[in-house]
Design an enzyme around this catalytic site. Structure first.
Site, mmCIF file in Angstrom:
data_model
loop_
_atom_site.group_PDB
_atom_site.id
_atom_site.type_symbol
_atom_site.label_atom_id
_atom_site.label_comp_id
_atom_site.label_asym_id
_atom_site.label_seq_id
_atom_site.Cartn_x
_atom_site.Cartn_y
_atom_site.Cartn_z
ATOM 1 N N ASP A 178 4.005 0.549 3.854
ATOM 2 C CA ASP A 178 2.893 0.280 4.757
ATOM 3 C C ASP A 178 1.982 1.506 4.853
ATOM 4 O OD1 ASP A 178 1.238 -0.720 6.682
ATOM 5 O OD2 ASP A 178 2.818 -1.248 8.101
ATOM 6 N N ASP A 179 0.791 1.381 4.330
ATOM 7 C CA ASP A 179 -0.216 2.452 4.406
ATOM 8 C C ASP A 179 0.104 3.652 3.508
ATOM 9 O OD1 ASP A 179 -1.173 0.776 6.387
ATOM 10 O OD2 ASP A 179 -1.071 2.247 8.011
ATOM 11 N N LYS A 217 -7.472 3.188 3.957
ATOM 12 C CA LYS A 217 -7.168 1.940 4.663
ATOM 13 C C LYS A 217 -8.378 1.437 5.454
ATOM 14 C CE LYS A 217 -4.280 0.357 8.555
ATOM 15 N NZ LYS A 217 -3.045 0.635 9.323
ATOM 16 N N LYS A 229 8.884 -5.252 8.106
ATOM 17 C CA LYS A 229 7.737 -5.689 8.907
ATOM 18 C C LYS A 229 7.265 -7.073 8.454
ATOM 19 C CE LYS A 229 2.877 -4.297 9.524
ATOM 20 N NZ LYS A 229 1.946 -3.157 9.433
ATOM 21 N N CYS A 243 -3.331 -4.611 6.876
ATOM 22 C CA CYS A 243 -1.995 -5.229 6.798
ATOM 23 C C CYS A 243 -1.940 -6.747 6.669
ATOM 24 C CB CYS A 243 -1.194 -4.862 8.037
ATOM 25 S SG CYS A 243 -0.685 -3.162 8.094
ATOM 26 N N ARG A 289 -0.751 -8.916 3.303
ATOM 27 C CA ARG A 289 0.570 -9.559 3.212
ATOM 28 C C ARG A 289 0.428 -11.066 2.965
ATOM 29 N NH1 ARG A 289 4.180 -5.568 5.713
ATOM 30 N NH2 ARG A 289 2.797 -3.770 5.634
ATOM 31 N N HIS A 305 3.618 3.764 8.101
ATOM 32 C CA HIS A 305 2.617 3.460 9.125
ATOM 33 C C HIS A 305 2.942 4.310 10.353
ATOM 34 C CE1 HIS A 305 0.438 1.136 12.153
ATOM 35 N NE2 HIS A 305 -0.082 0.366 11.229
ATOM 36 N N ASP A 309 0.794 -1.930 1.046
ATOM 37 C CA ASP A 309 -0.072 -3.023 1.516
ATOM 38 C C ASP A 309 -1.546 -2.679 1.552
ATOM 39 O OD1 ASP A 309 0.113 -1.291 3.744
ATOM 40 O OD2 ASP A 309 0.030 -2.945 5.172
ATOM 41 N N ASN A 310 -1.859 -1.397 1.640
ATOM 42 C CA ASN A 310 -3.264 -0.947 1.645
ATOM 43 C C ASN A 310 -3.243 0.568 1.480
ATOM 44 O OD1 ASN A 310 -2.819 -1.973 4.911
ATOM 45 N ND2 ASN A 310 -3.069 0.212 4.519
ATOM 46 N N SER A 359 3.378 -4.498 13.486
ATOM 47 C CA SER A 359 3.355 -3.055 13.214
ATOM 48 C C SER A 359 4.168 -2.271 14.241
ATOM 49 C CB SER A 359 1.916 -2.537 13.208
ATOM 50 O OG SER A 359 1.169 -3.203 12.235
ATOM 51 N N HIS A 371 4.336 -9.306 10.400
ATOM 52 C CA HIS A 371 2.888 -9.194 10.657
ATOM 53 C C HIS A 371 2.080 -10.361 10.088
ATOM 54 C CE1 HIS A 371 -0.465 -6.065 11.615
ATOM 55 N NE2 HIS A 371 -0.357 -7.034 12.510
HETATM 56 MG MG MG Z 1 -0.779 -1.358 6.326
#
Ligand code: MG
Length: 457
Positions: free
Chosen positions: A35-36, A303, A131, A75, A79, A230, A282-283, A156, A133
């Protein structure tokens, strides 16, 4: 009569081997999503200070993509794209509010066919760990979307912040363990609240290994979506203070070790050659988090933005024996993972569902280039940019955070990415024919794009 069986046995084995080569058994599929995490945050993507020996080995044994794109710049839509194989506006998993919040009424619509549902229909065991989300209402939850089991956070790790928890506290290098009241859930039941975040990577990894061990004899799909890196960042005690890059590096090095443990589990159980593993993020990095945000390496922005840094992410495919080790600059994206997994399952195309990607198996197994394909960069329901071959045109641009309104470009900004991965040198005036081809691709895409009902209101 011993001579006959002795002669026949090798023949039978040979026939069986030919049969296997023609139609391999359904492969296991594991998607590891961080994540991130930024494009520049792994050793094999050029980080000078974060050590990722397990991911570097995975890349050396598999295929490392230099031009791999997430499903969106934040996010929830990203996803949704991963699990549906579709641009987020199709499912309605997009909007002005950007992601789902605990008070959002929407979520991934039940009518969407997820990769878990498609593989479950082929007899796969399915698990979501980490996660989610993609919605907390009935119809959108993991077990409503094809996962037999689920263990992790509903959204998150910075949602459910306690009063007084500011962005500055979230982005500190020693965030309070009780600052966020996010729940850890197993199969829809709360098992711990607040989740003890420093243990999440460790526990997700243990859970993933257990799932693999329990399903060594049948095909499975494991979606391991780490909560880290994240912010707020938390690492296990044995990783805290270990890296040269501070807490962010500690967290990445723990994710690297986690991935190594999972690949070792597969090797030890003889599953490596029939398990496809894909590692990605994810980003891009959350740049406003300062030192607790990652790095997009040479790419522009992070992001939240449709500049390269917001959506070009690490992408590593691994399946020893089936995938030919390589570094590829062929552009690919989250949208390709669904059709790739279907191909690995030996499944036919889904009836009545528009998928936006292509199976990467010919590329990964034989080095066959899928040919020039357009990739569309959305921010919410708005088309911001399009990549076609080496070229990327921006119709609108906006920083991930801190720029309230997008800037529209009457003549799109054009960048030649292999020459200029940082998108610094605009060359549209010299290449009107490229812009015209991109506009044609956009027109074709728009003509067939059906928007889903907005879910982020
Ligand atoms: Mg993310």
């Amino acid at each position: 009569m011993p001579p006959l069986p002795l002669l026949a046995l090798p023949l039978l084995l040979a026939v069986a081997a030919v049969g296997r080569a023609a139609a391999p058994a359904p492969a296991n599929v594991i998607v590891i999503l961080t994540d991130d995490q930024g494009y520049g945050d792994l050793g094999c993507y050029g980080s000078p200070t974060i050590r990722t020996p397990h991911l570097d080995r995975m890349a050396a044994e598999g295929v490392r993509f230099t031009d791999f794109y997430s499903g969106a710049e934040v996010c929830s839509p990203s996803r949704a794209a991963l699990l549906t194989g579709r641009y987020p506006p199709r499912s309605g998993m997009a909007g002005h509010r950007r992601v789902l919040f605990p008070n959002s009424e929407g979520g991934l619509p039940a009518a969407e066919v997820t990769l878990a549902e498609a593989l479950k229909a082929r007899g796969y065991a399915t698990a979501h760990i980490g996660k989610w989300h993609l919605g907390i209402r009935p119809g959108s939850r993991p077990r409503d979307q094809g996962f037999d089991r689920t263990f992790g956070l509903p959204y998150s790790n910075d949602m459910d912040a306690r009063p007084g928890i500011t962005g500055r506290i979230r982005a500190s290098d020693n965030p309070p363990a009780d600052g966020w009241n996010v729940a850890l859930e197993r199969d829809g039941e709360v098992v711990e609240r607040p989740a003890v975040q420093a243990t999440l990577t460790r526990r997700y990894t243990d859970e993933a290994r257990r799932f693999i061990a329990e399903h060594a004899n049948r095909p499975f799909f494991l979606y391991l979506a780490h909560s880290m890196p994240h912010t707020p960042l938390f690492a296990s005690p044995e990783f805290r203070g270990r890296s040269r890059r501070g807490l962010y590096g500690d967290v990445i090095e723990e994710l690297d070790a986690s991935t190594g443990e999972i690949l070792d589990e597969l090797r030890r159980r003889g599953l490596a050659e029939r398990t496809f593993v894909f590692y990605t993020s994810d980003n891009g990095p959350w740049l406003i988090e300062g030192l607790q945000g990652g790095s997009a390496g040479p790419l522009r922005e992070g992001k939240g933005s449709t500049w390269e840094g917001g959506m070009r992410v690490p992408g590593i495919a691994w399946m020893p024996g089936r995938i030919k080790p390589a570094v590829t600059s062929v552009p690919a994206s989250f949208l390709d993972l669904f059709p790739t997994a279907l191909a690995l399952a030996g499944a036919p195309a889904l009836a009545g569902v528009t998928l936006d990607g292509t199976s990467l198996l010919p590329l990964l197994a034989e080095g066959r280039d899928p040919g020039e394909r357009a990739y569309f960069f959305y921010r919410g329901f708005e088309l911001f940019a399009c990549r076609l071959g080496d070229w990327k045109a921006h119709f609108q641009t906006q920083a991930g955070y801190g720029q309230p309104k997008p800037e529209a470009h009457e003549r799109p900004l054009l960048f030649r990415l292999p020459h200029d991965p940082g998108e610094r040198h605009e060359v549209g005036a010299a290449h009107p024919e490229v812009l015209a081809r991109i506009q044609e691709a956009v027109a074709r895409h728009r003509a067939e794009l059906k928007l889903g009902a907005p879910q982020f209101q």
